[in-house]
Write a protein that holds these residues in place. Structure first.
Motif, mmCIF file in Angstrom:
data_model
loop_
_atom_site.group_PDB
_atom_site.id
_atom_site.type_symbol
_atom_site.label_atom_id
_atom_site.label_comp_id
_atom_site.label_asym_id
_atom_site.label_seq_id
_atom_site.Cartn_x
_atom_site.Cartn_y
_atom_site.Cartn_z
ATOM 1 N N PRO A 112 6.907 7.877 0.753
ATOM 2 C CA PRO A 112 7.315 7.937 2.162
ATOM 3 C C PRO A 112 8.811 7.686 2.341
ATOM 4 O O PRO A 112 9.443 8.241 3.234
ATOM 5 N N GLN A 160 6.071 17.916 -11.544
ATOM 6 C CA GLN A 160 5.448 16.596 -11.375
ATOM 7 C C GLN A 160 6.434 15.592 -10.793
ATOM 8 O O GLN A 160 6.063 14.718 -10.021
ATOM 9 N N GLU A 161 7.704 15.733 -11.154
ATOM 10 C CA GLU A 161 8.717 14.827 -10.590
ATOM 11 C C GLU A 161 8.848 15.078 -9.077
ATOM 12 O O GLU A 161 8.884 14.143 -8.282
ATOM 13 N N GLU A 182 -4.582 11.244 0.678
ATOM 14 C CA GLU A 182 -3.780 12.456 0.919
ATOM 15 C C GLU A 182 -2.549 12.390 0.017
ATOM 16 O O GLU A 182 -1.533 11.828 0.380
ATOM 17 N N LEU A 183 -2.648 12.945 -1.171
ATOM 18 C CA LEU A 183 -1.525 12.879 -2.113
ATOM 19 C C LEU A 183 -1.380 14.187 -2.874
ATOM 20 O O LEU A 183 -2.356 14.920 -3.047
ATOM 21 N N GLU A 184 -0.167 14.439 -3.346
ATOM 22 C CA GLU A 184 0.077 15.629 -4.156
ATOM 23 C C GLU A 184 -0.285 15.377 -5.612
ATOM 24 O O GLU A 184 -0.682 16.256 -6.332
ATOM 25 N N GLN A 185 -0.076 14.120 -6.021
ATOM 26 C CA GLN A 185 -0.164 13.815 -7.450
ATOM 27 C C GLN A 185 -1.106 12.649 -7.702
ATOM 28 O O GLN A 185 -1.114 11.681 -6.943
ATOM 29 N N GLU A 242 9.871 23.025 -19.178
ATOM 30 C CA GLU A 242 10.397 21.922 -18.365
ATOM 31 C C GLU A 242 9.931 22.026 -16.908
ATOM 32 O O GLU A 242 9.871 21.020 -16.203
ATOM 33 N N CYS A 261 3.289 15.419 -17.375
ATOM 34 C CA CYS A 261 3.772 14.494 -16.353
ATOM 35 C C CYS A 261 5.275 14.353 -16.416
ATOM 36 O O CYS A 261 5.916 14.819 -17.361
ATOM 37 N N TYR A 262 5.812 13.675 -15.402
ATOM 38 C CA TYR A 262 7.228 13.313 -15.420
ATOM 39 C C TYR A 262 7.387 11.927 -16.041
ATOM 40 O O TYR A 262 8.295 11.666 -16.787
ATOM 41 N N GLU A 302 7.086 22.441 -15.636
ATOM 42 C CA GLU A 302 5.893 21.640 -15.311
ATOM 43 C C GLU A 302 6.252 20.170 -15.124
ATOM 44 O O GLU A 302 5.730 19.490 -14.242
ATOM 45 N N ILE A 303 7.178 19.695 -15.958
ATOM 46 C CA ILE A 303 7.592 18.285 -15.849
ATOM 47 C C ILE A 303 8.311 18.062 -14.522
ATOM 48 O O ILE A 303 8.038 17.105 -13.795
ATOM 49 N N LYS A 324 2.736 4.348 -3.720
ATOM 50 C CA LYS A 324 1.446 4.582 -4.373
ATOM 51 C C LYS A 324 1.464 4.252 -5.866
ATOM 52 O O LYS A 324 0.439 3.917 -6.449
ATOM 53 N N ASN A 327 3.635 18.431 -21.600
ATOM 54 C CA ASN A 327 4.192 18.682 -20.256
ATOM 55 C C ASN A 327 3.228 18.295 -19.129
ATOM 56 O O ASN A 327 3.109 18.999 -18.122
ATOM 57 N N GLU A 340 -0.195 8.786 4.193
ATOM 58 C CA GLU A 340 -1.137 7.709 3.888
ATOM 59 C C GLU A 340 -0.338 6.409 3.658
ATOM 60 O O GLU A 340 -0.042 6.044 2.527
ATOM 61 N N LYS A 391 -2.168 9.298 -9.477
ATOM 62 C CA LYS A 391 -1.538 8.190 -10.205
ATOM 63 C C LYS A 391 -2.615 7.584 -11.111
ATOM 64 O O LYS A 391 -3.666 7.149 -10.626
ATOM 65 N N ASN A 423 6.583 16.344 -7.110
ATOM 66 C CA ASN A 423 5.360 15.848 -6.457
ATOM 67 C C ASN A 423 5.394 14.330 -6.288
ATOM 68 O O ASN A 423 4.901 13.788 -5.300
ATOM 69 N N MET A 424 5.993 13.658 -7.271
ATOM 70 C CA MET A 424 6.106 12.199 -7.180
ATOM 71 C C MET A 424 6.981 11.822 -5.975
ATOM 72 O O MET A 424 6.636 10.945 -5.197
ATOM 73 N N TYR A 425 8.130 12.509 -5.822
ATOM 74 C CA TYR A 425 9.010 12.236 -4.674
ATOM 75 C C TYR A 425 8.295 12.572 -3.370
ATOM 76 O O TYR A 425 8.449 11.882 -2.372
ATOM 77 N N TYR A 426 7.520 13.644 -3.395
ATOM 78 C CA TYR A 426 6.846 14.101 -2.187
ATOM 79 C C TYR A 426 5.847 13.038 -1.699
ATOM 80 O O TYR A 426 5.641 12.866 -0.501
ATOM 81 N N ASP A 427 5.246 12.327 -2.634
ATOM 82 C CA ASP A 427 4.279 11.280 -2.271
ATOM 83 C C ASP A 427 4.947 9.988 -1.816
ATOM 84 O O ASP A 427 4.268 9.044 -1.424
ATOM 85 N N PHE A 448 0.820 -1.208 0.000
ATOM 86 C CA PHE A 448 0.000 0.000 0.000
ATOM 87 C C PHE A 448 0.862 1.269 0.000
ATOM 88 O O PHE A 448 0.415 2.340 -0.396
#
Lengths: 425, 425
Positions: B151, B142-143, A251-254, B136, A301-302, B138-139, A149, A299, B251, A256, B145-149, A146
């Motif tokens: 844990p 998103q990267e 609770e997420l920033e992005q 770039e 997503c990553y 924006e990309i 994500k 632009n 989460e 999926k 934000n991915m790291y931020y999600d 879990f």
């Protein structure tokens, strides 16, 4: 490569290679995934890898491994098609490079044989303490699915696509069922696995294999093997009557986003090679349709990439996008697939995808674990093919075949995991 | 050109090194019989090089995330991006930014020189416009934000913020959404011009090719620089930790922890011998047959498959970090502290030392398994000024007395910090 059948459904596959500083021996057991057995089988590799009769606790076993230059015996459970695969894998330094020329490969294979065939039983069953610890470990591993994500979202989309099929079942089974296991039940399951599983032993080393082959053969022939049931792998095709869609909020920033496609083409079909090319053009290679359009031009997503699971004939597209852009990303992903289906694929794209895939297969022999993984992947499908044969087949594929294969790719399910605030706004 | 040859009889390996007249350090490591060839070019410029003094004496402070942003943009040229060029030759390419370096690499199985030319060209010819830099953003957002999600990322970033008060290692490699909003194309050019200088770079090639041919090919494709690279200014960092504990909720199903000991570093880097001593002492402390590991698993305090430890060090920072999943992070940290202090107080036992030494020795030899692994370790060692065969030889020569003396001031509980991610209520 040399392959020998020890008995029906049990093979030993040896890859001689002077390239590596380490050697690898793995023991894979393939069992049909069923809701009844998945949980009890999933605990077995871990409990075996924990101790054995000769080294009856974790401490003693690990002391022995550390003496063997940090050799490792790892256990894993994964799905391959509708098979649950239980794997025990030993890796050691090649003895040529040890400080005092110890016979490391022979020693580690002895230890692997001990672990598999002479478990640490007390009155004929696993010790309660070991059972309880391993159950806890498997439960923790199930729970941790879990936490990442991206991985969690992919698993949820897989569940949607595979609903009603054995692959819907998690690789480790269910928490409640694992918790309900006891030593007697696990011991019975251990005997059942050795009797009924399709077994593949793989060795990659610069050393000769005869003695090691003999050790395994002796143990295998002692088993009272049952007839192995004919295996059925469910492969889905065509568009569903109604698209399976699921949205979860956390609770997420992005957000999926995962799109699950079915193709109807899975191993051992020859068609998987063309679909690999389709997937590379669509969302695999760095110049793929999804990378160029969804990431670079829009632009959004990553990451936005497609992966083809040849064992099940499914393609999953994964992306991480802002919630407000989910629909935009989804439409563009589908639009790019439609282009490929309509034949709007350039020769350059096809050439790049072919070169990329050929490079992957050509270099399989350069990485120790890739050799074993390649051999293991095809074993349950009884397809014995070399990377070089695949390369020859890739080279012969033309645009018509690619367009024809792309026409089989149908969207089946969409899973979205969105951030709370974003979703509510 | 007259490269220096390094040879190791036991490992049956050799490689060649020279410092090119441009200042670029070049390593060529032939691997006969391999289909894969690869090249990596690295710049001693990572996320921590935020504040610097240029060759002309100008002092500059940049927002966090510049090195990573630059890595994203460098693939682009006026006509196209490097990925599309690589695709023509079937090469697989990528890049990464770490705290102390940025590296660009590719691997391929044919037309190595063509791909090498692409690598050398795009890393020596930056091209970005305000528009392309803006796109770039924006990309990269998103990267981030991915790291931020994740844990795992969050718990480590939080720990570094606890351990370090001033050192820029406390900042995220990719920066934050706010910090990257300040990055302009001028900042990127300025950073490029001050750090992407052959005197500050190393190039490592590994594969089945002719050594001399490679050196002469590189010679023709390297531009010289009239300037010297900028000097990074690191702030004073106190010996003590900034904050001993931090906790955050996410989460997740299971708790995550990072527990670290901050170490005092004399000079910019650890010496080769100190690294080996660190490796052996950490290995001795965390051996699976050891007291620490067994105390943690006996009471199910950690998820075994998640437990990991490392020496985390670079310019002017050094710490030892333990990470994993646990419902009882305080207890885990307390046991680690107790066992570590016990080890430094009483010294490592001879038998434990011998096993740890064997493990570290085997692990370092395994670094030479595969062309990509070799190229990475050559680059890593190049920036540290270590020689790989000497490193391996030195492991077997480390004496227990010397090690026990050296570790007396390590693992100090008063210089430790704990970072925890807990599940939401």
């Amino acid at each position: 490569m040399e392959r020998r059948e020890i008995c029906k459904e049990v093979s030993f596959c040896y890859h001689n290679s002077e390239k590596f500083k380490r050697a690898l021996i793995s023991f894979a057991m393939f069992l049909p995934l069923t809701r009844e057995s998945a949980s009890r089988f999933s605990v077995i590799p871990g409990i075996l890898g924990h101790s054995c009769k000769k080294y009856p606790d974790f401490l003693k076993l690990n002391k022995r491994l550390e003496e063997l230059y940090g050799a490792s015996i790892s256990s894993d459970v994964f799905k391959l098609g509708d098979y649950q695969t239980l794997l025990l894998s030993a890796t050691t330094l090649d003895e040529k490079f040890s400080m005092e020329d110890s016979p490391l490969i022979s020693n580690i294979s002895d230890l692997l044989v001990e672990i598999i065939f002479n478990p640490d039983f007390e009155n004929g069953i696993f010790k309660e303490e070991a059972v309880s610890r391993e159950k806890h470990q498997v439960v923790e591993d199930i729970k941790s699915e879990f936490d990442c994500k991206r991985k969690y979202s992919l698993l949820q989309c897989e569940k949607l696509v595979y609903a009603g099929q054995p692959s819907e079942i998690g690789r480790l089974g269910e928490i409640e069922e694992v918790e309900a296991l006891n030593a007697k039940k696990l011991t019975d399951s251990y005997h059942e696995v050795l009797k009924t599983a399709r077994i593949e032993i793989t060795m990659v080393s610069s050393s000769p294999f005869e003695k090691i082959y003999k050790k395994f053969k002796e143990e295998i022939l002692k088993l009272e093997r049952s007839e192995v049931d004919e295996f059925k792998n469910y492969v889905k095709s065509g568009s569903p009557k109604e698209l399976n869609e699921q949205l979860e909020v956390m609770e997420l920033e992005q957000c999926k986003l995962v799109l699950g496609f079915v193709t109807g083409v899975a191993e051992p079909s020859e068609g998987t090679i063309v679909l690999q090319l389709v997937t590379e053009i669509f969302g695999g290679i760095p110049q793929s349709r999804l990378f160029i359009n969804v990431r670079e031009k829009m632009n959004l997503c990553y990451y936005c990439s497609a992966k083809y699971d040849m064992s099940k004939g499914t393609i999953f597209v994964e992306s991480g996008v802002e919630n407000k852009n989910v629909d935009k990303a989804k439409s563009e992903i589908l639009r790019q697939l439609e282009f490929i289906k309509a034949g709007e694929v350039t020769e350059d794209e096809i050439e790049s995808a072919k070169k990329f895939l050929c490079q992957i297969y050509r270099t399989t022999d350069d990485v120790l674990s890739h050799i074993a993984d390649f051999s293991l992947f095809y074993a349950p499908f009884k397809k014995f093919i070399t990377p070089w044969e695949i390369i020859e087949k890739i080279k012969k594929i033309n645009k018509e075949q690619i367009v024809e294969a792309a026409s089989k790719v149908c969207l089946d399910s969409v899973y979205m995991l969105c951030g709370r605030e974003q979703n509510e706004s | 050109m007259n490269p220096k040859k390094f040879f190791n009889k036991k490992l049956r390996e050799e490689y060649f090194f020279l410092t090119h007249e441009s200042g670029l350090k070049i390593y060529v490591f032939p691997k006969r019989g391999y289909s894969t060839s690869c090249a990596i070019i690295g710049v001693k410029y990572g996320s921590i090089n935020q504040t610097y003094e240029t060759f002309s004496g100008r002092k500059v402070h940049t927002p966090s995330g510049v090195a990573h942003y630059l890595e994203h943009k460098l693939f682009e040229s006026e006509e196209c991006d490097a990925f599309s060029l690589y695709a023509k030759f079937g090469a697989s390419a990528n890049a990464f930014t770490s705290f102390d370096k940025t590296a660009y690499y590719f691997s391929c199985s044919e037309k190595f020189k063509d791909s090498l030319k692409i690598l050398l060209d795009f890393t020596q010819s930056p091209y970005f416009t305000p528009e392309s830099v803006e796109k770039e953003r924006e990309i990269i957002t998103q990267e981030i934000n991915m790291y931020y999600d994740s844990p795992r990322n969050r718990v480590t970033n939080n720990l570094l913020k606890c351990l370090y008060k001033n050192h820029p290692v406390k900042n995220e490699i990719a920066g934050t959404v706010d910090s990257i909003s300040e990055i302009t194309h001028e900042i990127l050019y300025d950073s490029y011009n001050n750090f992407y200088n052959p005197n500050n770079m190393s190039l490592c090639l590994v594969g089945d090719f002719e050594v001399e041919e490679m050196f002469s090919f590189i010679d023709k494709n390297i531009k010289k620089s009239e300037f010297k690279p900028a000097l990074t200014i690191f702030p004073e960092e106190p010996e003590s930790v900034f904050n001993p504990r931090v906790s955050e909720k996410m989460e997740v199903a299971s708790g995550f922890f990072n527990f670290g000991f901050k170490e005092k570093l004399e000079g910019e880097f650890l010496s080769m011998k100190d690294v080996i001593i660190n490796d052996i002492s950490l290995c001795a402390l965390t051996l699976k047959s050891g007291r620490l590991y067994n105390r943690l698993i006996d009471r199910n305090l950690i998820n075994v498959s998640s437990f990991f430890s490392e020496h985390f060090n670079g310019p002017y920072f050094s710490s030892i970090i333990f990470e994993g999943n646990s419902e009882y992070p305080e207890e885990v940290a307390s046991i680690i502290r107790e066992e570590a202090e016990n080890m430094t107080r009483n010294g490592i036992e001879k038998e434990v030392f011998e096993r740890a030494k064997k493990n570290v020795y085997a692990e370092s030899i395994s670094m030479l398994d595969g062309v990509k692994a070799i190229s990475n370790i050559l680059l890593e060692f190049s920036f540290l000024g270590y020689e790989i065969f000497e490193f391996i030889d030195k492991i077997s020569k480390i004496k227990l007395d010397e090690l026990n003396e050296k570790i007396k001031n390590k693992f100090r509980g008063d210089f430790s910090a704990l970072s925890v991610i807990e599940p939401l209520d």
